[in-house]
Design a protein around this motif. Structure first.
Motif, PDB file in Angstrom:
ATOM      1  N   MET A  91       0.813  -1.212   0.000  1.00  0.00           N
ATOM      2  CA  MET A  91       0.000   0.000   0.000  1.00  0.00           C
ATOM      3  C   MET A  91       0.851   1.269   0.000  1.00  0.00           C
ATOM      4  N   SER A  92       2.006   1.221   0.654  1.00  0.00           N
ATOM      5  CA  SER A  92       2.847   2.417   0.759  1.00  0.00           C
ATOM      6  C   SER A  92       3.902   2.490  -0.330  1.00  0.00           C
ATOM      7  N   SER A  93       3.876   1.553  -1.285  1.00  0.00           N
ATOM      8  CA  SER A  93       4.834   1.559  -2.387  1.00  0.00           C
ATOM      9  C   SER A  93       4.666   2.809  -3.251  1.00  0.00           C
ATOM     10  N   PRO A  94       5.746   3.276  -3.890  1.00  0.00           N
ATOM     11  CA  PRO A  94       5.645   4.494  -4.706  1.00  0.00           C
ATOM     12  C   PRO A  94       4.809   4.325  -5.961  1.00  0.00           C
ATOM     13  N   THR A  95       4.869   3.123  -6.576  1.00  0.00           N
ATOM     14  CA  THR A  95       4.133   2.887  -7.817  1.00  0.00           C
ATOM     15  C   THR A  95       3.515   1.500  -7.803  1.00  0.00           C
ATOM     16  N   LEU A  96       2.613   1.281  -8.744  1.00  0.00           N
ATOM     17  CA  LEU A  96       1.991  -0.032  -8.870  1.00  0.00           C
ATOM     18  C   LEU A  96       3.029  -1.080  -9.266  1.00  0.00           C
ATOM     19  N   ARG A  97       4.013  -0.690 -10.076  1.00  0.00           N
ATOM     20  CA  ARG A  97       5.073  -1.629 -10.474  1.00  0.00           C
ATOM     21  C   ARG A  97       5.868  -2.067  -9.250  1.00  0.00           C
ATOM     22  N   HIS A  98       6.216  -1.132  -8.394  1.00  0.00           N
ATOM     23  CA  HIS A  98       6.965  -1.474  -7.188  1.00  0.00           C
ATOM     24  C   HIS A  98       6.132  -2.381  -6.284  1.00  0.00           C
ATOM     25  N   ALA A  99       4.849  -2.096  -6.179  1.00  0.00           N
ATOM     26  CA  ALA A  99       3.972  -2.940  -5.373  1.00  0.00           C
ATOM     27  C   ALA A  99       3.938  -4.361  -5.909  1.00  0.00           C
ATOM     28  N   ALA A 100       3.901  -4.503  -7.249  1.00  0.00           N
ATOM     29  CA  ALA A 100       3.904  -5.830  -7.861  1.00  0.00           C
ATOM     30  C   ALA A 100       5.210  -6.558  -7.578  1.00  0.00           C
ATOM     31  N   ASP A 101       6.330  -5.844  -7.652  1.00  0.00           N
ATOM     32  CA  ASP A 101       7.633  -6.447  -7.350  1.00  0.00           C
ATOM     33  C   ASP A 101       7.658  -6.998  -5.918  1.00  0.00           C
ATOM     34  N   ILE A 102       7.161  -6.200  -4.976  1.00  0.00           N
ATOM     35  CA  ILE A 102       7.146  -6.624  -3.579  1.00  0.00           C
ATOM     36  C   ILE A 102       6.237  -7.833  -3.401  1.00  0.00           C
ATOM     37  N   GLY A 103       5.080  -7.797  -4.041  1.00  0.00           N
ATOM     38  CA  GLY A 103       4.156  -8.912  -3.920  1.00  0.00           C
ATOM     39  C   GLY A 103       4.732 -10.218  -4.425  1.00  0.00           C
ATOM     40  N   VAL A 104       5.449 -10.165  -5.534  1.00  0.00           N
ATOM     41  CA  VAL A 104       6.069 -11.377  -6.087  1.00  0.00           C
ATOM     42  C   VAL A 104       7.229 -11.835  -5.213  1.00  0.00           C
ATOM     43  N   ARG A 105       8.022 -10.888  -4.706  1.00  0.00           N
ATOM     44  CA  ARG A 105       9.212 -11.224  -3.919  1.00  0.00           C
ATOM     45  C   ARG A 105       8.848 -11.940  -2.624  1.00  0.00           C
ATOM     46  N   TYR A 106       7.750 -11.527  -2.016  1.00  0.00           N
ATOM     47  CA  TYR A 106       7.368 -12.099  -0.716  1.00  0.00           C
ATOM     48  C   TYR A 106       6.059 -12.866  -0.837  1.00  0.00           C
ATOM     49  N   ALA A 107       5.974 -13.702  -1.862  1.00  0.00           N
ATOM     50  CA  ALA A 107       4.719 -14.387  -2.174  1.00  0.00           C
ATOM     51  C   ALA A 107       4.225 -15.279  -1.039  1.00  0.00           C
ATOM     52  N   ASP A 108       5.145 -15.843  -0.235  1.00  0.00           N
ATOM     53  CA  ASP A 108       4.719 -16.744   0.837  1.00  0.00           C
ATOM     54  C   ASP A 108       3.980 -16.019   1.954  1.00  0.00           C
ATOM     55  N   LEU A 109       3.985 -14.688   1.938  1.00  0.00           N
ATOM     56  CA  LEU A 109       3.229 -13.919   2.926  1.00  0.00           C
ATOM     57  C   LEU A 109       1.857 -13.542   2.379  1.00  0.00           C
ATOM     58  N   TRP A 110       1.552 -13.944   1.139  1.00  0.00           N
ATOM     59  CA  TRP A 110       0.309 -13.616   0.470  1.00  0.00           C
ATOM     60  C   TRP A 110      -0.694 -14.747   0.605  1.00  0.00           C
ATOM     61  N   PHE A 111      -1.510 -14.870  -0.435  1.00  0.00           N
ATOM     62  CA  PHE A 111      -2.592 -15.843  -0.522  1.00  0.00           C
ATOM     63  C   PHE A 111      -2.268 -16.970  -1.488  1.00  0.00           C
ATOM     64  N   THR A 112      -1.243 -16.808  -2.321  1.00  0.00           N
ATOM     65  CA  THR A 112      -1.028 -17.743  -3.413  1.00  0.00           C
ATOM     66  C   THR A 112      -0.180 -18.937  -2.998  1.00  0.00           C
ATOM     67  N   ILE A 113      -0.469 -20.089  -3.598  1.00  0.00           N
ATOM     68  CA  ILE A 113       0.363 -21.272  -3.385  1.00  0.00           C
ATOM     69  C   ILE A 113       1.098 -21.633  -4.677  1.00  0.00           C
ATOM     70  N   ALA A 114       0.952 -20.807  -5.704  1.00  0.00           N
ATOM     71  CA  ALA A 114       1.713 -20.967  -6.944  1.00  0.00           C
ATOM     72  C   ALA A 114       2.907 -20.024  -6.905  1.00  0.00           C
ATOM     73  N   ARG A 115       3.770 -20.134  -7.898  1.00  0.00           N
ATOM     74  CA  ARG A 115       4.903 -19.236  -8.043  1.00  0.00           C
ATOM     75  C   ARG A 115       4.626 -18.263  -9.182  1.00  0.00           C
ATOM     76  N   HIS A 116       5.030 -17.018  -9.025  1.00  0.00           N
ATOM     77  CA  HIS A 116       4.838 -16.014 -10.060  1.00  0.00           C
ATOM     78  C   HIS A 116       6.153 -15.273 -10.300  1.00  0.00           C
TER      79      HIS A 116
END
Length: 343
Positions: A91-116
Motif C-alpha cells: 500500500m505504501s509503495s511508490p508505484t503499482l510496479r513497485h507494489a507488484a515487485d514486492i508482492g512477487v518477492r514475498y509471495a509466501d506472505l500472500w494468498f497464493t500457493i503458486a509461483r509467479h
C-alpha cells in the motif's frame, strides 16, 4: 529423510476459511485433518506449513463442489490490510510496479500457493504463473482465486482499473469466465494455454499510488525480509544449508554442502529455488553473520577476512560494506563486546 515443511503465513487460509463459511461450510469441516485450530485463524502472526494450507484448500474446494468461478469469488476477499506487513508494504509503495515487485518477492506472505515471476518483454510486463507445485485438483480454483485477488488488490491500490493487454490461462473456457474478463479489465481471455499469464504495457504500472510513502514502504519491506529470513534460518532445506555453512565456517562451496546432504548439486539448487532462495544468497547471509560475530568477539578485520577465506582485506571490506552499509572496522568499534544473537 523428509524435508521440514515450508512455513507459510496463515492470512491466506484465514480468508479462505471465511469464504467457505459464506458458502455454508462448517468450520470443523473446513479444518478437518489440517491440524489448524480455529483460534489460530484469528492470530495474524500464526504460521502454518504448506501441507496444512493445501489440506485446508482441498477441504474448501471439495466442500464447494469445485465449480468453475468459485475461486473468483474467493479472490474478492483479498485486500491488502488482511496481509499484515506485506499488505502495508504494498500500500505504501511508490508505484503499482513497485507494489507488484514486492508482492512477487514475498509471495509466501500472500494468498497464493503458486509461483509467479514478473518478466519484462519489450514494452510489456508479464506476470507469469508457475503452478507445477499446486496439486492438480486445486489448480483451477487456485488460478481463479489468484487472478481475481490480483485484480481486487489493484483496484484497492489505485482508484482506476489499469488496462490489461491480455490474459492467458491453462483452464478451459466456461460461461462464468465472462465475469473473469470484466474483473481483469481485458477484452478477451485465451483459454487452454500451456501456461497462465497477465500482460500489461510497462508504463501503465508506473502509476503512483495515493498512499505512497518511501519511509513507510522501506520499513515494511524490511519487516517482510526479516520474516522470510527467520523462516529460512530454521526451516526447510535452506535451514539445513545454513547450519552446514556455519559448521564449515562459511568457507565451502555448494558441491560440498550437497555431498553433506547426500543429494546432487542440481537437486540442491532446485530445492532452494522452491524455497525462494539460492546457495549464493544463503552463503552471503551466513558469512555476513559469522563476520559480525567474529568482529564483535574482538578479532581484527584482517583475522576475520583470513578466517572467512577472503583473498584480501579489501575484498572482505567491500563485501561487508555491501551487507551492512559500513566498513567492518567501524562496525567492530561500535559493536565490540555486545552479543549478536543468531535468529
Amino acid at each position: 529423510m523428509n524435508e521440514p515443511a515450508q512455513v507459510r503465513a496463515i492470512n491466506g487460509v484465514a480468508l479462505l476459511a471465511d469464504y467457505a463459511v459464506t458458502r455454508g461450510l462448517a468450520m470443523p469441516d473446513i479444518l478437518r485433518g489440517t491440524g489448524i485450530r480455529e483460534q489460530q485463524l484469528q492470530d495474524p502472526n500464526a504460521e502454518i506449513s504448506l501441507d496444512q494450507e493445501l489440506r485446508l484448500t482441498r477441504n474448501v474446494v471439495t466442500g464447494v463442489h469445485n465449480e468453475p468461478g468459485l475461486g473468483l469469488m474467493a479472490g474478492l476477499l483479498c485486500h491488502p490490510p488482511s496481509f499484515g506487513v506485506l499488505g502495508f508494504a504494498v500500500m505504501s509503495s511508490p508505484t503499482l510496479r513497485h507494489a507488484a515487485d514486492i508482492g512477487v518477492r514475498y509471495a509466501d506472505l500472500w494468498f497464493t500457493i503458486a509461483r509467479h515471476a514478473l518478466v519484462e518483454h519489450g514494452d510489456e510486463l508479464w506476470l507469469i504463473r508457475d503452478d507445477h507445485g499446486v496439486p492438480a485438483d486445486l489448480r483451477r480454483f487456485s488460478l481463479e482465486r489468484d487472478f481475481s485477488a490480483i485484480a481486487t488488490i489493484q483496484q484497492d491500490l489505485v482508484p482506476m482499473k489499469v488496462p490489461t493487454l491480455r490474459v492467458e490461462v491453462t483452464v478451459e473456457p466456461h460461461p462464468v469466465y465472462e465475469m473473469f474478463a470484466t474483473m481483469l479489465g481485458v477484452d478477451k481471455i485465451t483459454f487452454g494455454q500451456p501456461r497462465s499469464l497477465m500482460a500489461w504495457q510497462r508504463n501503465t504500472l508506473d502509476v503512483p499510488l495515493p498512499q505512497a510513502n518511501t519511509a513507510t514502504a522501506r520499513f515494511y519491506e524490511q519487516q517482510c525480509a526479516d520474516i522470510v529470513q527467520r523462516r529460512r534460518s530454521r526451516d526447510g532445506v535452506s535451514g539445513r544449508v545454513r547450519d552446514l555453512l556455519i559448521r564449515h565456517g562459511g568457507v565451502t562451496d555448494q558441491s560440498r554442502i550437497a555431498a553433506d546432504m547426500d543429494i546432487s548439486v542440481r537437486t540442491l539448487r532446485r530445492r532452494l529455488a522452491d524455497e525462494g532462495t539460492t546457495f549464493r544468497e544463503l552463503s552471503n547471509e551466513t558469512i555476513g553473520m559469522l563476520a559480525e560475530e567474529l568482529l564483535v568477539a574482538g578479532l581484527t578485520v584482517e583475522n576475520v577476512a583470513d578466517r572467512l577465506g577472503y583473498s584480501s582485506v579489501s575484498a572482505f571490506t567491500a563485501a561487508f560494506r555491501s551487507w551492512k552499509g559500513q566498513p567492518p572496522g567501524h562496525f567492530a568499534r561500535v559493536h565490540r563486546g555486545r552479543a549478536i544473537a543468531r535468529v
